[in-house]
Design a protein around this motif. Structure first.
Motif, PDB file in Angstrom:
ATOM      1  N   GLY A   3      10.729   2.939  10.154  1.00 60.28           N
ATOM      2  CA  GLY A   3      11.277   2.514   8.885  1.00 60.28           C
ATOM      3  C   GLY A   3      10.374   1.592   8.087  1.00 60.28           C
ATOM      4  N   ARG A   4       9.152   1.375   8.557  1.00 61.94           N
ATOM      5  CA  ARG A   4       8.217   0.528   7.824  1.00 61.94           C
ATOM      6  C   ARG A   4       7.639   1.293   6.648  1.00 61.94           C
ATOM      7  N   LYS A   5       7.537   0.601   5.528  1.00 59.08           N
ATOM      8  CA  LYS A   5       7.107   1.235   4.294  1.00 59.08           C
ATOM      9  C   LYS A   5       5.770   0.675   3.822  1.00 59.08           C
ATOM     10  N   ALA A   6       5.032   1.525   3.121  1.00 58.75           N
ATOM     11  CA  ALA A   6       3.765   1.108   2.529  1.00 58.75           C
ATOM     12  C   ALA A   6       3.528   1.946   1.285  1.00 58.75           C
ATOM     13  N   SER A   7       2.809   1.387   0.326  1.00 57.13           N
ATOM     14  CA  SER A   7       2.478   2.101  -0.911  1.00 57.13           C
ATOM     15  C   SER A   7       0.986   2.400  -0.926  1.00 57.13           C
ATOM     16  N   VAL A   8       0.652   3.648  -1.253  1.00 55.64           N
ATOM     17  CA  VAL A   8      -0.746   4.060  -1.364  1.00 55.64           C
ATOM     18  C   VAL A   8      -0.925   4.809  -2.675  1.00 55.64           C
ATOM     19  N   GLY A   9      -2.137   4.837  -3.189  1.00 55.84           N
ATOM     20  CA  GLY A   9      -2.440   5.612  -4.374  1.00 55.84           C
ATOM     21  C   GLY A   9      -2.931   6.996  -4.002  1.00 55.84           C
ATOM     22  N   MET A  10      -2.648   7.964  -4.857  1.00 59.51           N
ATOM     23  CA  MET A  10      -3.124   9.332  -4.635  1.00 59.51           C
ATOM     24  C   MET A  10      -3.610   9.901  -5.964  1.00 59.51           C
ATOM     25  N   TYR A  12      -3.032  10.466 -11.372  1.00 62.38           N
ATOM     26  CA  TYR A  12      -2.861   9.528 -10.262  1.00 62.38           C
ATOM     27  C   TYR A  12      -1.393   9.129 -10.099  1.00 62.38           C
ATOM     28  N   PHE A  13      -1.037   8.890  -8.834  1.00 60.21           N
ATOM     29  CA  PHE A  13       0.345   8.552  -8.486  1.00 60.21           C
ATOM     30  C   PHE A  13       0.343   7.510  -7.370  1.00 60.21           C
ATOM     31  N   VAL A  14       1.480   6.862  -7.223  1.00 58.64           N
ATOM     32  CA  VAL A  14       1.698   5.945  -6.106  1.00 58.64           C
ATOM     33  C   VAL A  14       2.759   6.558  -5.195  1.00 58.64           C
ATOM     34  N   LEU A  15       2.419   6.685  -3.913  1.00 58.55           N
ATOM     35  CA  LEU A  15       3.342   7.241  -2.928  1.00 58.55           C
ATOM     36  C   LEU A  15       3.850   6.128  -2.023  1.00 58.55           C
ATOM     37  N   ARG A  16       5.146   6.182  -1.706  1.00 56.28           N
ATOM     38  CA  ARG A  16       5.735   5.224  -0.770  1.00 56.28           C
ATOM     39  C   ARG A  16       5.986   5.940   0.555  1.00 56.28           C
ATOM     40  N   ILE A  17       5.119   5.679   1.482  1.00 56.45           N
ATOM     41  CA  ILE A  17       5.209   6.336   2.780  1.00 56.45           C
ATOM     42  C   ILE A  17       6.069   5.502   3.722  1.00 56.45           C
TER      43      ILE A  17
END
Length: 211
Positions: free
Chosen positions: A106-113, A96-101
Motif C-alpha cells: 500500500g505504499r505510494k510514490a509519484s514518478v514522471g513518465m 508528460y504525465f505523473v503516475l502514482r504507483i
C-alpha cells in the motif's frame, strides 16, 4: 525500483488497451504547487529508466505496466481505478504525465513518465478515456425490454363475423336506426326473378293525363 512487481495479475484474463515500446520514467520532486508539475523541471535527458508501457484491463480495473521491452520484467505498475486520479498530466507539455504507483504493502510514490512522440501520448489518453467510459456506461436495456415483450401473453383472436340470423344496427345522422337482417339464400325478400335481394321502389306519382 527495478524488478519490483507491484500488482500480480498473471492468472487473470487480460485485455491490452495500449502499448508503447519506448517511454521514459523520471524521478520527480514533491508536488511543487497545488496547480501541478512541470516537465521542464525534470530535465528531458535525466530519466532514470526507459522501456515499454502497456495498459492492461481486467475485471473493470486498468493497470499501467512499465516493463522491459525484451524480457517483460516489470519495473513498476500503476493501478488506474476510477476516476483515474492516479494519472495526471503536467502543466507545460502534452507528452508528460505523473503516475502514482502503489506497491503490495500500500505504499505510494509519484514518478514522471514521458513519450517521445505526441501521437503516442494522444493514443495513451484515448485508451484511458475509453476505459472510463466503459465503467460509467449504463447497462443496456434492450435485453430486458425484449424479454418482457416476449413474456407478455398474446390475446386470442376474436371472431366478429355475423352468424346466420343475427342482426346489427347502423346509426344514420339525423335519422333513426336502420335495422338490417342478414339475407338467407332463398328466403323472403328476394327480388323477382332472383334479383339478388334488391328492394323494389314504388313508381313515382303520375302527372295529369294528357287528353
Amino acid at each position: 525500483m527495478s524488478g519490483v512487481n507491484l500488482l500480480d495479475t498473471e492468472d487473470i484474463i487480460e485485455s491490452i488497451l495500449f502499448i508503447c515500446r519506448d517511454v521514459k520514467v523520471y524521478k520527480i520532486p514533491t508536488r511543487p504547487s497545488l496547480a501541478g508539475w512541470k516537465a521542464a523541471e525534470w530535465g528531458e535527458q535525466a530519466f532514470m529508466w526507459s522501456g515499454r508501457l502497456r495498459i492492461v484491463e481486467s475485471g473493470g480495473l486498468a493497470v499501467l505496466k512499465l516493463e522491459d521491452p525484451n524480457t517483460g520484467e516489470p519495473f513498476a505498475n500503476c493501478p488506474y481505478p476510477p476516476p483515474g486520479s492516479s494519472v495526471e498530466p503536467v502543466l507545460d507539455s502534452s507528452r508528460y504525465f505523473v503516475l502514482r504507483i502503489v506497491d503490495e504493502q500500500g505504499r505510494k510514490a509519484s514518478v514522471g513518465m514521458g513519450f517521445d512522440e505526441r501521437g503516442d501520448a494522444f493514443d495513451f489518453n484515448v485508451a484511458l478515456q475509453d476505459h472510463l467510459k466503459r465503467l460509467t456506461a449504463p447497462p443496456s436495456s434492450s435485453s430486458s425490454s425484449s424479454s418482457s415483450s416476449s413474456s407478455k401473453p398474446t390475446e386470442p383472436k376474436r371472431d366478429f363475423s355475423l352468424k346466420e340470423g343475427q342482426t346489427f344496427s347502423i346509426s344514420i345522422p339525423g335519422g333513426g336506426k336502420v335495422k338490417e337482417k342478414k339475407k338467407v339464400e332463398g328466403g323472403a325478400g328476394a327480388g323477382a326473378g332472383g334479383g339478388g335481394g334488391m328492394f323494389m321502389l314504388p313508381p313515382p306519382p303520375s302527372g295529369k293525363r294528357r287528353e
